[in-house]
Design an enzyme around this catalytic site. Structure first.
Site, short mmCIF file in Angstrom:
data_model
loop_
_atom_site.label_atom_id
_atom_site.label_comp_id
_atom_site.label_asym_id
_atom_site.label_seq_id
_atom_site.Cartn_x
_atom_site.Cartn_y
_atom_site.Cartn_z
CG ASP A 37 -5.19 5.77 8.08
OD1 ASP A 37 -4.53 4.70 8.02
OD2 ASP A 37 -6.44 5.79 8.17
N PRO A 45 3.42 5.34 7.24
CG PRO A 45 5.12 4.23 8.36
CD PRO A 45 4.42 5.56 8.27
CE LYS A 57 -9.40 -0.91 4.85
NZ LYS A 57 -10.03 -0.48 6.09
CG ASN A 65 -7.23 4.90 16.83
OD1 ASN A 65 -7.42 4.04 17.68
ND2 ASN A 65 -6.16 4.89 16.03
CE LYS A 82 -4.63 -1.64 4.47
NZ LYS A 82 -4.11 -0.79 5.53
CB ILE A 117 2.62 -1.39 9.75
CG1 ILE A 117 2.93 0.00 10.33
CG2 ILE A 117 3.54 -2.44 10.34
CD1 ILE A 117 2.55 0.17 11.79
CE LYS A 143 -0.10 24.12 26.06
NZ LYS A 143 -0.58 24.82 27.24
#
Ligand code: CTP
Length: 395
Positions: A275, A302, A335, A207, A339, A304, A285
């Site tokens: 994610d 997971p 969230k 990302n 969490k 974290i 490859k």
């Protein structure tokens, strides 16, 4: 304050005469000063006067066999509580920013594991020069502390910024730097950067996180005296100095590194963790073999932050981040609950905000008491404010 050991590097500038007074002021206050002179500094002050005021031997040469036998340059750079460079000339700043080590002063600055405070001093044009400002930004990124320069008349007859700070101002900055901050004795864990999830040996999913906000948070926590474990994915920015650095690639490795770093008094989860990963990353490859497009099957990584919050070693204060592109506060509030963390730093990472990969951030801090909107500011300022709040919360 108990007397501290200051390694004072005197650079070659007209302000070197003020460093004699700095030595006196420091000694009056019970600190000891080990002086190092650059070759250029000896054009402005004599080793004899410096040594007489410091009450200590003056170090000058990198290859002095007697000094190396008595106290090598590595030991000299480590024995102090703080390394101070005053005056820090444009040349010395350039060497520090570039990592050069071709004389005793620059070698000590490279070899030290202690904090470094510089008091720049130079002509106003030299101070304003793009190269000096670039070097200053690099030094700040490396966690180097600065005191001054001040604005005023210069020895060369010009006026502007570039005068070295006055000795008592430098003493104040030195004492603030060696004074153990409010997070002294606290261990804080910070995750940062993106993660890379391999598809095959040459391709990965990632990302746009640069790791800038996480690195800034680690630096701010260090500046308040914390011991910082910095678990980072492959970021664009360099990791701060003086952290316990753990470099990882994947989310699974990040979770292992985080578990290994616990216990901690507080944890800040600034990483942009992928994610998903490949259910099975290919060993070789993936080739265009004529059988159509490859099908990538994902598995969930997971979480974290949620794992740590549900675990038995949950730190006293856990701060998560929420990267959102819409309904920022609502999503981030949900969230936080989902969490199980104490605070969420929510930010809008829509491309139009320029936040992801940029130098500024616009955040809302969400806790059980509600949402606190912070003005848009530099990532360093967000980090400083957050670190101060963490220090306050830990008490
Ligand atoms: N986080 C984590 N492990 C993951 C995913 C996220 O520790 N596998 C942490 C991040 O470091 C951040 C917080 O969880 O502190 C929220 O991350 P974010 O990407 O905003 O949320 P997600 O959990 O990925 O939720 P969604 O993708 O639905 O927005």
């Amino acid at each position: 304050m108990a007397g501290k050991k200051i390694l004072l590097i005197i650079g070659g500038g007209i302000a070197a005469f003020k460093s004699l007074d700095l030595i006196r002021r420091l000694r009056e206050r019970g600190h000891s000063v080990t002086p190092v002179l650059t070759k250029a500094a000896t054009e402005f002050v004599t080793p004899l006067s410096v040594s007489a005021l410091a009450g200590e031997k003056v170090y000058q040469d990198l290859f002095d066999l007697n000094d190396e036998a008595e106290m090598g340059h590595i030991e000299l750079s480590r024995a102090a509580d703080l390394v101070v460079v005053a005056p820090a000339t444009a040349d010395l700043m350039g060497k520090m920013a570039a990592g050069l080590a071709n004389d005793l002063a620059s070698t000590l600055l490279m070899a030290t594991d202690k904090r470094v405070l510089i008091a720049p001093s130079m002509n106003v044009r030299m101070w304003e020069h793009a190269a000096t400002q670039r070097n200053l930004a690099t030094l700040h990124e490396d966690g180097i502390l600065t005191c001054g320069p001040n604005e005023g008349d210069m020895a060369c007859g010009e006026f502007g910024f570039g005068r070295m700070a006055e000795p008592m101002e430098i003493v104040g900055a030195i004492e603030a730097a060696v004074n153990d901050g409010p997070l002294k004795g606290r261990h804080v864990l910070v995750t940062s950067g993106p993660t890379h999830e391999p598809i095959d040996p040459v391709r990965y999913i990632a990302n746009r996180s640069s790791g800038a906000q996480g690195a800034a948070i680690a630096r701010a926590l260090l500046s308040l005296g914390a011991e910082v474990t910095f678990v980072t994915g492959p970021a664009d920015v360099v990791a701060p100095m003086r952290v316990n650095l753990v470099a990882v690639q994947t989310a699974q490795q990040m979770l292992e590194a985080v578990n290994a770093a616990l216990p901690a008094d507080a944890a800040v989860f600034a990483a942009a963790v992928a994610d998903w990963r490949m259910e099975h990353a290919a060993d070789q490859k993936i080739k265009k073999d004529g059988n159509g497009l490859p099908v990538l099957a994902f598995a969930e990584n997971p979480d974290i932050l949620a794992t740590v919050c549900a675990g038995t070693q949950k730190p006293k204060l856990v701060v998560g981040f929420a990267a959102e592109t819409q309904n920022v506060v609502e999503n981030a509030t949900a969230k936080r609950k989902r969490k199980g963390c104490d605070w969420i730093v929510a930010n809008d990472v829509s491309p139009s905000t320029g936040i992801m990969g940029g130098s500024e951030n616009d955040v809302t801090l969400i806790s059980k008491d509600g949402a606190e909107d912070w003005p848009r500011m530099g990532k360093d300022q967000v980090a400083q404010r957050l670190a101060e709040k963490i220090a306050e919360a830990l008490g």
